[in-house]
Write a protein that holds these residues in place. Structure first.
Motif, PDB file in Angstrom:
ATOM      1  N   LEU A  38     101.840  31.791 -22.234  1.00  0.00           N
ATOM      2  CA  LEU A  38     100.939  31.138 -23.183  1.00  0.00           C
ATOM      3  C   LEU A  38     101.233  29.643 -23.302  1.00  0.00           C
ATOM      4  CD1 LEU A  38     100.763  33.860 -25.974  1.00  0.00           C
ATOM      5  CD2 LEU A  38      99.002  33.260 -24.297  1.00  0.00           C
ATOM      6  N   LEU A  39     102.500  29.262 -23.173  1.00  0.00           N
ATOM      7  CA  LEU A  39     102.825  27.838 -23.175  1.00  0.00           C
ATOM      8  C   LEU A  39     102.162  27.133 -21.999  1.00  0.00           C
ATOM      9  CD1 LEU A  39     106.628  27.805 -24.126  1.00  0.00           C
ATOM     10  CD2 LEU A  39     104.665  27.301 -25.588  1.00  0.00           C
ATOM     11  N   ALA A  40     102.194  27.774 -20.839  1.00  0.00           N
ATOM     12  CA  ALA A  40     101.547  27.189 -19.655  1.00  0.00           C
ATOM     13  C   ALA A  40     100.040  27.104 -19.845  1.00  0.00           C
ATOM     14  CB  ALA A  40     101.889  28.019 -18.420  1.00  0.00           C
ATOM     15  N   VAL A  41      99.451  28.139 -20.437  1.00  0.00           N
ATOM     16  CA  VAL A  41      98.004  28.136 -20.694  1.00  0.00           C
ATOM     17  C   VAL A  41      97.647  27.019 -21.668  1.00  0.00           C
ATOM     18  CG1 VAL A  41      96.102  29.425 -21.741  1.00  0.00           C
ATOM     19  CG2 VAL A  41      97.694  30.585 -20.192  1.00  0.00           C
ATOM     20  N   SER A  42      98.430  26.891 -22.734  1.00  0.00           N
ATOM     21  CA  SER A  42      98.162  25.843 -23.718  1.00  0.00           C
ATOM     22  C   SER A  42      98.283  24.459 -23.106  1.00  0.00           C
ATOM     23  CB  SER A  42      99.128  25.983 -24.904  1.00  0.00           C
ATOM     24  OG  SER A  42      98.935  24.928 -25.834  1.00  0.00           O
ATOM     25  N   ALA A  43      99.324  24.255 -22.288  1.00  0.00           N
ATOM     26  CA  ALA A  43      99.503  22.953 -21.632  1.00  0.00           C
ATOM     27  C   ALA A  43      98.319  22.627 -20.728  1.00  0.00           C
ATOM     28  CB  ALA A  43     100.805  22.950 -20.829  1.00  0.00           C
ATOM     29  N   THR A  44      97.824  23.642 -20.036  1.00  0.00           N
ATOM     30  CA  THR A  44      96.668  23.432 -19.151  1.00  0.00           C
ATOM     31  C   THR A  44      95.422  23.064 -19.954  1.00  0.00           C
ATOM     32  OG1 THR A  44      97.570  25.003 -17.544  1.00  0.00           O
ATOM     33  CG2 THR A  44      95.217  24.490 -17.384  1.00  0.00           C
ATOM     34  N   LEU A  45      95.187  23.794 -21.037  1.00  0.00           N
ATOM     35  CA  LEU A  45      94.028  23.509 -21.885  1.00  0.00           C
ATOM     36  C   LEU A  45      94.122  22.119 -22.496  1.00  0.00           C
ATOM     37  CD1 LEU A  45      93.783  26.976 -23.659  1.00  0.00           C
ATOM     38  CD2 LEU A  45      92.109  26.038 -22.060  1.00  0.00           C
ATOM     39  N   TRP A  46      95.320  21.742 -22.935  1.00  0.00           N
ATOM     40  CA  TRP A  46      95.540  20.391 -23.485  1.00  0.00           C
ATOM     41  C   TRP A  46      95.202  19.336 -22.449  1.00  0.00           C
ATOM     42  CZ3 TRP A  46      97.529  18.036 -28.024  1.00  0.00           C
ATOM     43  CH2 TRP A  46      97.971  16.716 -27.866  1.00  0.00           C
ATOM     44  N   ALA A  47      95.762  19.476 -21.247  1.00  0.00           N
ATOM     45  CA  ALA A  47      95.522  18.486 -20.192  1.00  0.00           C
ATOM     46  C   ALA A  47      94.042  18.408 -19.831  1.00  0.00           C
ATOM     47  CB  ALA A  47      96.364  18.826 -18.963  1.00  0.00           C
ATOM     48  N   LEU A  48      93.367  19.550 -19.785  1.00  0.00           N
ATOM     49  CA  LEU A  48      91.941  19.555 -19.465  1.00  0.00           C
ATOM     50  C   LEU A  48      91.119  18.870 -20.558  1.00  0.00           C
ATOM     51  CD1 LEU A  48      91.482  23.157 -18.022  1.00  0.00           C
ATOM     52  CD2 LEU A  48      91.335  20.991 -16.761  1.00  0.00           C
ATOM     53  N   ALA A  49      91.504  19.050 -21.823  1.00  0.00           N
ATOM     54  CA  ALA A  49      90.782  18.406 -22.922  1.00  0.00           C
ATOM     55  C   ALA A  49      90.847  16.891 -22.791  1.00  0.00           C
ATOM     56  CB  ALA A  49      91.361  18.851 -24.267  1.00  0.00           C
ATOM     57  N   PHE A  50      92.032  16.364 -22.518  1.00  0.00           N
ATOM     58  CA  PHE A  50      92.167  14.913 -22.440  1.00  0.00           C
ATOM     59  C   PHE A  50      91.641  14.355 -21.123  1.00  0.00           C
ATOM     60  CE2 PHE A  50      94.877  15.880 -26.005  1.00  0.00           C
ATOM     61  CZ  PHE A  50      94.574  14.845 -26.867  1.00  0.00           C
ATOM     62  N   ASP A  89      77.410  15.500 -27.112  1.00  0.00           N
ATOM     63  CA  ASP A  89      76.757  16.096 -25.947  1.00  0.00           C
ATOM     64  C   ASP A  89      77.592  17.281 -25.462  1.00  0.00           C
ATOM     65  OD1 ASP A  89      78.956  14.903 -24.817  1.00  0.00           O
ATOM     66  OD2 ASP A  89      77.840  13.346 -23.754  1.00  0.00           O
ATOM     67  N   ARG A  90      77.183  17.873 -24.361  1.00  0.00           N
ATOM     68  CA  ARG A  90      77.863  19.086 -23.886  1.00  0.00           C
ATOM     69  C   ARG A  90      79.313  18.814 -23.505  1.00  0.00           C
ATOM     70  NH1 ARG A  90      73.323  22.049 -20.002  1.00  0.00           N
ATOM     71  NH2 ARG A  90      71.828  22.557 -21.687  1.00  0.00           N
ATOM     72  N   SER A  91      79.575  17.668 -22.888  1.00  0.00           N
ATOM     73  CA  SER A  91      80.947  17.370 -22.487  1.00  0.00           C
ATOM     74  C   SER A  91      81.847  17.201 -23.709  1.00  0.00           C
ATOM     75  CB  SER A  91      80.995  16.102 -21.618  1.00  0.00           C
ATOM     76  OG  SER A  91      80.561  14.966 -22.345  1.00  0.00           O
ATOM     77  N   THR A  92      81.309  16.612 -24.775  1.00  0.00           N
ATOM     78  CA  THR A  92      82.083  16.442 -25.998  1.00  0.00           C
ATOM     79  C   THR A  92      82.404  17.791 -26.628  1.00  0.00           C
ATOM     80  OG1 THR A  92      81.016  14.302 -26.381  1.00  0.00           O
ATOM     81  CG2 THR A  92      82.130  15.331 -28.254  1.00  0.00           C
ATOM     82  N   ILE A  93      81.414  18.674 -26.661  1.00  0.00           N
ATOM     83  CA  ILE A  93      81.648  20.021 -27.207  1.00  0.00           C
ATOM     84  C   ILE A  93      82.700  20.746 -26.377  1.00  0.00           C
ATOM     85  CG2 ILE A  93      80.587  22.263 -27.648  1.00  0.00           C
ATOM     86  CD1 ILE A  93      77.954  20.734 -28.197  1.00  0.00           C
ATOM     87  N   ALA A  94      82.642  20.576 -25.054  1.00  0.00           N
ATOM     88  CA  ALA A  94      83.638  21.210 -24.185  1.00  0.00           C
ATOM     89  C   ALA A  94      85.042  20.690 -24.489  1.00  0.00           C
ATOM     90  CB  ALA A  94      83.288  20.961 -22.720  1.00  0.00           C
ATOM     91  N   ILE A  95      85.158  19.384 -24.718  1.00  0.00           N
ATOM     92  CA  ILE A  95      86.450  18.784 -25.077  1.00  0.00           C
ATOM     93  C   ILE A  95      86.978  19.406 -26.366  1.00  0.00           C
ATOM     94  CG2 ILE A  95      87.533  16.644 -25.898  1.00  0.00           C
ATOM     95  CD1 ILE A  95      85.560  15.171 -23.972  1.00  0.00           C
ATOM     96  N   TYR A  96      86.105  19.555 -27.349  1.00  0.00           N
ATOM     97  CA  TYR A  96      86.513  20.147 -28.621  1.00  0.00           C
ATOM     98  C   TYR A  96      86.977  21.592 -28.442  1.00  0.00           C
ATOM     99  CZ  TYR A  96      84.148  16.183 -30.924  1.00  0.00           C
ATOM    100  OH  TYR A  96      83.764  14.940 -31.345  1.00  0.00           O
ATOM    101  N   LEU A  97      86.240  22.360 -27.680  1.00  0.00           N
ATOM    102  CA  LEU A  97      86.612  23.767 -27.482  1.00  0.00           C
ATOM    103  C   LEU A  97      87.941  23.890 -26.743  1.00  0.00           C
ATOM    104  CD1 LEU A  97      83.139  25.325 -26.569  1.00  0.00           C
ATOM    105  CD2 LEU A  97      84.360  25.436 -28.757  1.00  0.00           C
ATOM    106  N   LEU A  98      88.184  22.980 -25.802  1.00  0.00           N
ATOM    107  CA  LEU A  98      89.441  23.007 -25.054  1.00  0.00           C
ATOM    108  C   LEU A  98      90.627  22.693 -25.955  1.00  0.00           C
ATOM    109  CD1 LEU A  98      88.304  21.246 -21.762  1.00  0.00           C
ATOM    110  CD2 LEU A  98      89.253  23.559 -21.914  1.00  0.00           C
ATOM    111  N   ILE A  99      90.509  21.660 -26.795  1.00  0.00           N
ATOM    112  CA  ILE A  99      91.651  21.287 -27.636  1.00  0.00           C
ATOM    113  C   ILE A  99      91.873  22.314 -28.731  1.00  0.00           C
ATOM    114  CG2 ILE A  99      90.362  19.796 -29.241  1.00  0.00           C
ATOM    115  CD1 ILE A  99      93.943  19.254 -27.875  1.00  0.00           C
ATOM    116  N   LEU A 100      90.801  22.887 -29.268  1.00  0.00           N
ATOM    117  CA  LEU A 100      90.961  23.947 -30.270  1.00  0.00           C
ATOM    118  C   LEU A 100      91.629  25.177 -29.655  1.00  0.00           C
ATOM    119  CD1 LEU A 100      87.515  23.632 -32.065  1.00  0.00           C
ATOM    120  CD2 LEU A 100      89.741  23.221 -33.133  1.00  0.00           C
ATOM    121  N   SER A 101      91.256  25.504 -28.432  1.00  0.00           N
ATOM    122  CA  SER A 101      91.875  26.638 -27.740  1.00  0.00           C
ATOM    123  C   SER A 101      93.338  26.352 -27.435  1.00  0.00           C
ATOM    124  CB  SER A 101      91.116  26.949 -26.451  1.00  0.00           C
ATOM    125  OG  SER A 101      89.766  27.287 -26.716  1.00  0.00           O
TER     126      SER A 101
END
Length: 393
Positions: free
Chosen positions: A365-377, A335-347
């Motif tokens: 970029l480390l801070a951005v990556s950490a934020t994207l990681w946390a948002l994915a999970f 579903d859309r939330s799953t696709i969003a999770i995938y896009l966040l972790i890939l980013s």
């Protein structure tokens, strides 16, 4: 004797302890979403330590032996009953095993005066879990999965070695590389089974005749090369010989991936995400190989994070989302939330791997990556937590 399905249906306790994937997937994701911000906060707002440990070492430990160990437990506790025909671990036994994992996470915050106690508490989970997997596989005479037992045992040994770094300093970096190598090996072995299998199921259901190439001598050779290259990397990561072996293994894994024809399943994210996770494995091994061959051009950390944030982060979320939907009676459709999770972790993976190459932008970029990681999970917890906590449909 009751079947696994009958045993699960007969279970009347808390739903979260009705099958191994439920508590471990849910709380491993919670921990992944929390632990990275804790580490960042320790550097930005504190003295750089977490508990009695240097923050960087704590971060490494909790990602390898906390988050990843928990997801591996959730996956194997679900898969092994299917492999062996034996009953799954449920109820109080599962709750006790999960409590060991949770105690290990809490132990990381103990003061230095309790360092030995914390190390024993933390080490207990993987030792007990490895023993459980050996018991199930041996009892079923399931020789095909003995390599899985060995890899889990090696992960438990790496965790113990990590805690012994204060006594034998060389154990520390070796334990870190050993754990990365073990999980990489598990992805090559098990990801190499499920990715073509799920792709084949998807293509067959749609009448696509030429699906993934079946396992043959080429796959066996790639797995052997991958194992040899990883052993060399653990022992001598900066050797040119190791660099060549790792780069060759990475290219070979990408060739193996191409034989699974993932592009055929591009309409279904639950399938193509598995292919992208495996692609990160190949890319990570190539980057680590190049970091040994041309260290001035390719940073070591880029290769490490291509394997950890990339292959391991993407592949674990791919498995967690698919297994949760399937085992709770939901359609295996993203579903859309799953696709969003995938896009966040890939980013998160792309940004983290790019960071060491970009000089003055690295910290941002480390801070951005950490934020994207946390948002994915966090997204996984919000979207899939109710499925894992409640009874199946």
């Amino acid at each position: 004797m009751a079947s696994s399905a009958e045993s699960i249906r007969a279970y009347s306790g808390p739903p979260v302890f009705s099958f191994g994937f439920r508590p471990f997937f849910l709380f491993s994701a919670v921990w992944a979403a929390i632990a990275v911000p804790v580490w960042v906060a320790s550097m930005a707002l504190g003295d750089g330590t977490v508990g009695a440990m240097d923050g960087r070492l704590w971060h490494i430990h909790e990602m390898l032996f906390g988050y990843l160990a928990g997801v591996i437990a959730g996956f194997l506790l679900t898969a092994v009953p299917n492999w062996t025909g034996r009953l799954p671990v449920t109820g109080l036994k599962l709750a006790g095993l999960f409590a060991l994992w949770a105690a290990g996470r809490a132990a990381g915050f103990l003061p230095a005066s309790m360092g030995i106690v914390g190390a024993v508490i933390d080490s207990a989970f993987l030792v007990v879990f490895a023993g459980l997997i050996w018991r199930e596989v041996l009892a079923a005479k399931n020789a095909r999965n003995l390599p899985v037992c060995l890899l889990v045992t090696m992960l438990a040994a790496a965790n113990i070695a990590f805690h012994l770094r204060g006594v034998i300093p060389l154990f520390g970096p070796g334990a870190e590389r050993g754990a990365v190598a073990v999980v990489t090996g598990l992805i090559a072995l098990i990801g190499g089974r499920v990715t073509p299998s799920f792709t084949r199921n998807w293509t067959a259901a749609r009448g696509i005749a030429k699906g993934p190439t079946a396992f043959n001598l080429f796959d066996a050779a790639v797995l052997a090369l991958t194992g040899v290259a990883l052993v060399c990397w653990v022992a001598a990561p900066w050797s040119p010989l190791t660099g060549g072996a790792m780069a060759l293994a990475g290219v070979s894994n990408l060739a193996r991936l191409a034989r699974w024809r993932g592009w055929l399943a591009r309409p279904e994210p639950l399938v193509w995400i598995l292919h992208l996770g495996y692609a990160w494995l190949g890319a990570g091994m190539i980057l680590l190989g190049l970091s040994a061959l041309v260290p001035d051009a390719v940073p070591f950390t880029a290769g490490v994070h291509a394997l950890t944030t990339g292959a391991m982060g993407v592949e674990t979320l791919a498995i967690m989302t698919r297994a949760t939907r399937g085992h709770t009676g939901r359609p295996r459709v993203a579903d859309r939330s799953t696709i969003a999770i995938y896009l966040l972790i890939l980013s998160a993976a792309l940004v983290r791997v790019s960071a060491p190459f970009l000089g003055e932008w690295t910290v941002i970029l480390l801070a951005v990556s950490a934020t994207l990681w946390a948002l994915a999970f966090a997204g996984f917890v919000l979207s899939y937590g109710p499925m894992l906590w409640r009874r199946s449909l």
